[in-house]
Design a protein around this motif. Structure first.
Motif, PDB file in Angstrom:
ATOM      1  N   ALA A 199       0.823  -1.218   0.000  1.00 48.17           N
ATOM      2  CA  ALA A 199       0.000   0.000   0.000  1.00 48.17           C
ATOM      3  C   ALA A 199       0.854   1.265   0.000  1.00 48.17           C
ATOM      4  N   THR A 200       2.142   1.117   0.280  1.00 48.20           N
ATOM      5  CA  THR A 200       3.022   2.303   0.322  1.00 48.20           C
ATOM      6  C   THR A 200       3.876   2.440  -0.941  1.00 48.20           C
ATOM      7  N   ALA A 201       3.492   1.742  -2.009  1.00 47.74           N
ATOM      8  CA  ALA A 201       4.342   1.706  -3.210  1.00 47.74           C
ATOM      9  C   ALA A 201       4.574   3.082  -3.828  1.00 47.74           C
ATOM     10  N   LEU A 202       3.643   4.009  -3.634  1.00 47.72           N
ATOM     11  CA  LEU A 202       3.812   5.345  -4.231  1.00 47.72           C
ATOM     12  C   LEU A 202       4.413   6.345  -3.246  1.00 47.72           C
ATOM     13  N   GLU A 203       4.739   5.877  -2.040  1.00 45.15           N
ATOM     14  CA  GLU A 203       5.299   6.796  -1.061  1.00 45.15           C
ATOM     15  C   GLU A 203       6.628   7.347  -1.569  1.00 45.15           C
ATOM     16  N   TYR A 204       6.898   8.588  -1.266  1.00 43.84           N
ATOM     17  CA  TYR A 204       8.131   9.307  -1.624  1.00 43.84           C
ATOM     18  C   TYR A 204       8.202   9.680  -3.107  1.00 43.84           C
ATOM     19  N   LEU A 205       7.136   9.408  -3.873  1.00 44.74           N
ATOM     20  CA  LEU A 205       7.175   9.760  -5.296  1.00 44.74           C
ATOM     21  C   LEU A 205       7.326  11.272  -5.472  1.00 44.74           C
ATOM     22  N   TYR A 206       6.613  12.022  -4.637  1.00 40.55           N
ATOM     23  CA  TYR A 206       6.679  13.484  -4.744  1.00 40.55           C
ATOM     24  C   TYR A 206       7.091  14.091  -3.411  1.00 40.55           C
ATOM     25  N   ALA A 207       8.148  14.872  -3.447  1.00 44.00           N
ATOM     26  CA  ALA A 207       8.594  15.542  -2.223  1.00 44.00           C
ATOM     27  C   ALA A 207       7.613  16.624  -1.799  1.00 44.00           C
ATOM     28  N   SER A 208       6.831  17.137  -2.749  1.00 45.09           N
ATOM     29  CA  SER A 208       5.904  18.230  -2.457  1.00 45.09           C
ATOM     30  C   SER A 208       4.661  17.750  -1.730  1.00 45.09           C
ATOM     31  N   GLY A 209       4.482  16.435  -1.641  1.00 44.33           N
ATOM     32  CA  GLY A 209       3.270  15.918  -1.014  1.00 44.33           C
ATOM     33  C   GLY A 209       2.166  15.625  -2.014  1.00 44.33           C
ATOM     34  N   LEU A 210       2.423  15.894  -3.275  1.00 48.89           N
ATOM     35  CA  LEU A 210       1.460  15.563  -4.320  1.00 48.89           C
ATOM     36  C   LEU A 210       1.123  14.069  -4.272  1.00 48.89           C
ATOM     37  N   THR A 211      -0.150  13.751  -4.478  1.00 48.96           N
ATOM     38  CA  THR A 211      -0.577  12.351  -4.487  1.00 48.96           C
ATOM     39  C   THR A 211      -0.887  11.939  -5.921  1.00 48.96           C
ATOM     40  N   ALA A 212      -0.277  10.852  -6.354  1.00 46.60           N
ATOM     41  CA  ALA A 212      -0.518  10.379  -7.718  1.00 46.60           C
ATOM     42  C   ALA A 212      -1.802   9.553  -7.757  1.00 46.60           C
ATOM     43  N   ARG A 213      -2.487   9.576  -8.907  1.00 49.48           N
ATOM     44  CA  ARG A 213      -3.601   8.652  -9.096  1.00 49.48           C
ATOM     45  C   ARG A 213      -3.051   7.231  -9.147  1.00 49.48           C
ATOM     46  N   THR A 214      -3.788   6.294  -8.647  1.00 49.37           N
ATOM     47  CA  THR A 214      -3.339   4.903  -8.710  1.00 49.37           C
ATOM     48  C   THR A 214      -3.663   4.330 -10.091  1.00 49.37           C
ATOM     49  N   GLY A 215      -3.291   3.097 -10.318  1.00 47.82           N
ATOM     50  CA  GLY A 215      -3.428   2.502 -11.642  1.00 47.82           C
ATOM     51  C   GLY A 215      -4.835   2.126 -12.045  1.00 47.82           C
ATOM     52  N   GLY A 216      -5.795   2.371 -11.217  1.00 46.94           N
ATOM     53  CA  GLY A 216      -7.167   2.274 -11.714  1.00 46.94           C
ATOM     54  C   GLY A 216      -7.953   1.107 -11.191  1.00 46.94           C
TER      55      GLY A 216
END
Lengths: 323, 321
Positions: free
Chosen positions: A305-322
């Protein structure tokens, strides 16, 4: 300039040697996935160079980067945990072998792209010196990297802007399987000299010699600011990558490998110590690595569940793969 | 109220951020003489250490910026030509963008990449006229395309302050614009703007095409009530803002200066139709697949999304359903 502490040099080459051997075991047992690029045979370079650095100096490594990370001071247990993809790893299991980084120790990262580290470490050193810090940087690179245009551009920037980066070329004779003679027109050091960068060559199998050359270069660099280039002649004892343990590639003769392995940095550094002292270091290194492997294998794997953690330093949240 | 040009807005944003934060510095080709105008006067005010001319070494100076950012600097890298982004795509996407995750959160890479003249500049032909913003949105790099002087100022300021890499595309077709702006302010990344309200069709327009969409909406005012939505940031996209608009109008047209395949218009339409039942199939107006802008002006115009195609698309979605 005082020489390097032979105990420290031996301990570092021995640590890297045994770290790599333990890591290869873990590749074979399936605990390290994706394999590694073993640094076996080249330990004297990382050990000799990093012994001449200060803690606040920075280094950028290569895809064959375990030695650089360990020699600059990263914790072997956290490094091993990183190779095993565990949350306790240097990169919390997000980087693995080719991206291991320890910013607190001045390691801006191993790097999977050949020749990429030179410009990065040049920018990092320039930016910190602009704040008045007097650090230097080291960009480790292989003989294959001297054909990457991006690296030659970085030589130019470092030389023009007088950024004290030591470009350390670990010439192990092969870019994966391509011999230097088939890949490099002119000479490796002449690449640097063309930019007005002072270049020297050293026996990369002797960590004390590497240390002495590095210390001399760093003294000049700290005094006048410009970059230097050090070609360390070495030999890779093992595979380009551990996949070669399963798929044999025919590019080095057994005689050549035997000849290359006959000059072993661990033996060269070890021969300078009394047997008892050497044995004590060996035992200590074994204990450190035994604990490192045990800790790594006992540590938790990251939560998917943490696979996208640290992707953005700004805190932006990416959409998941759907779905 | 003072008239602010788009270029001057970019220049003012750079000056304000250089003055506000010592860690901001500029890097690029011919920026000391301000060949692309946006760095005019900055050398004199901030000196050559912070307004650094580079040799023609795009890959190295892009990664130099990454290295500087890794230790806390906030570089702004200017690229005179949009196609140079192809040359440094690796350095931006494979390095700057990936470092925070790959290092497990040990670092940030707050670099701004500024293209002050993206898209067609009539007569600059095949290799100087690209508009590759969709590539960066696809890669997940924050991507902004300001349409107005106020947004040019506000989005560039926010880009420089952002802790992630941000690519700022300033469309050449918008850089001559002027607007009444007395006191420009930061504009949040990821927030779209409705330039014109309408009830019948939502037209999403990117960058300079906002002005074409507004002109067409004016022309059609008696027949169709067009809402013009400017996303301003393409990644992260303001989905809530757009879905709110489309939920009311039920009809969607996107006008986008990308090549058709895998351009941002396709993503916008896909996301909307995943969530909203439209009254009519949506349409997009884009460059053709694989566009290479030919030199002759008539040919150059022929492959850019234009007003006629936009009118046609609006008419199409308005009559269906």
């Amino acid at each position: 300039m005082s020489g390097a502490d032979p105990i420290r040099l031996y301990r570092t080459v021995r640590l890297i040697r045994r770290f790599e051997e333990r890591a290869i075991e873990l590749v074979r047992s399936g605990h390290i996935v994706g394999g590694i690029h073993p640094y076996l045979g080249q330990e004297g370079i990382a050990a000799g160079v990093c012994a001449a650095l200060r803690p606040d100096d920075v280094v950028a490594g290569t895809h064959r980067g375990h030695g650089h990370v360990l020699a600059k001071g990263a914790d072997p247990a956290r490094m091993m945990a990183e190779l095993c993809g565990r949350v306790t790893g240097l990169n919390r299991g997000r980087g693995g072998s080719m991206h291991a980084a320890d910013f607190a120790a001045g390691v801006l990262g191993a790097n999977a792209i050949v020749g990429a580290g030179g410009a990065i470490v040049t920018g990092a050193v320039w930016a910190r010196r602009r704040r008045g810090e007097d650090l230097v940087g080291v960009s480790f690179l292989g003989d294959g990297a001297v054909n990457e245009g991006m690296l030659l551009e970085a030589f130019n920037l470092a030389a023009l802007w007088r950024v004290p980066v030591l470009f350390v070329c670990e010439n192990n004779g092969y870019a994966t399987t391509m011999p230097v003679a088939d890949a490099v027109a002119g000479s490796i050091s002449a690449r640097a000299e063309a930019f007005g960068i002072r270049a020297s060559t050293v026996d990369g199998q002797d960590p004390a010699a590497v240390h002495a050359s590095t210390a001399a270069a760093l003294a000049r660099m700290r005094a006048d600011g410009g970059p230097e280039f050090l070609e360390a002649r070495t030999y890779r004892f093992d595979a380009h990558h551990t996949f070669e343990h399963a798929v044999r590639l025919d590019y080095r003769s057994p005689a050549e490998v035997a000849q290359g392995r006959s000059r072993d940095p661990v033996q060269i550094a070890g021969s300078r110590l009394p047997a008892a002292e050497r044995a004590a270091i060996d035992a200590d290194v074994e204990a450190v690595l035994e604990a490192a492997v045990a800790d790594a294998l006992a540590a938790a794997e990251p939560d998917p569940a943490t696979a996208l953690e640290y992707l953005y330093a700004s805190g932006l949240t990416a959409r998941t793969g759907g779905g | 109220m003072p008239r602010l040009s788009y270029r001057k807005a970019l220049n003012r944003a750079l000056a304000d951020e250089l003055a506000r934060d010592e860690e901001v510095f500029l890097l690029g080709e011919d920026i000391q003489v301000a060949a692309s105008a946006v760095t005019a006067g900055l050398l004199k005010r901030f000196g050559p250490e912070r307004v650094r001319d580079t040799p023609l070494s795009e890959q190295a100076f892009t990664s130099f910026a990454t290295g500087a950012a890794l230790v806390g600097a906030r570089p702004v890298v200017e690229f005179q030509i949009p196609a140079l982004l192809f040359l440094v795509f690796e350095q931006i996407v494979n390095h700057a963008h990936k470092f925070p995750l790959m290092t497990g959160g040990q670092c940030a890479v707050p670099v701004t990449y500024l293209v002050p003249g993206s898209g067609s500049r009539t007569g600059w032909a095949g290799q100087h006229s690209d508009h590759p913003y969709s590539l960066f949105a696809h890669a997940g790099v924050t991507t902004v395309v300001p349409a107005t002087p106020a947004d040019a100022y506000g989005l560039l300021v926010s880009a420089i302050r952002c802790d992630d890499p941000v690519v700022v595309f300033a469309p050449a077709a918008a850089t001559e614009l002027r607007a009444d702006v007395s006191d420009p302010v930061p504009v949040p990344l990821g927030r779209g703007r409705v330039h014109r309200s309408g009830d019948d069709v939502t037209v999403v327009a990117v960058g300079h095409l906002v002005h074409d969409a507004l002109a067409v909406a004016d022309e059609l005012a008696g027949e169709v009530s067009v809402e013009v939505f400017d996303p301003r940031t393409l990644y992260p996209f303001d989905w809530d803002g757009l879905l709110g608009s489309v939920a009311r109008t039920g009809r969607l047209v996107v006008v986008d200066d990308s090549n058709r395949s895998c351009g941002i218009a396709g993503e916008i339409i896909a996301t909307v139709v995943e969530q909203v039942r439209l009254h009519a199939p949506p349409r997009r107006v884009t460059r053709p697949d694989g566009a290479v802008l030919p030199f002759a002006p008539a040919l150059d115009r022929a492959v850019q999304p234009g007003r006629e195609l936009l009118r046609h698309a609006i008419a199409h979605v308005s009559k269906d359903g």
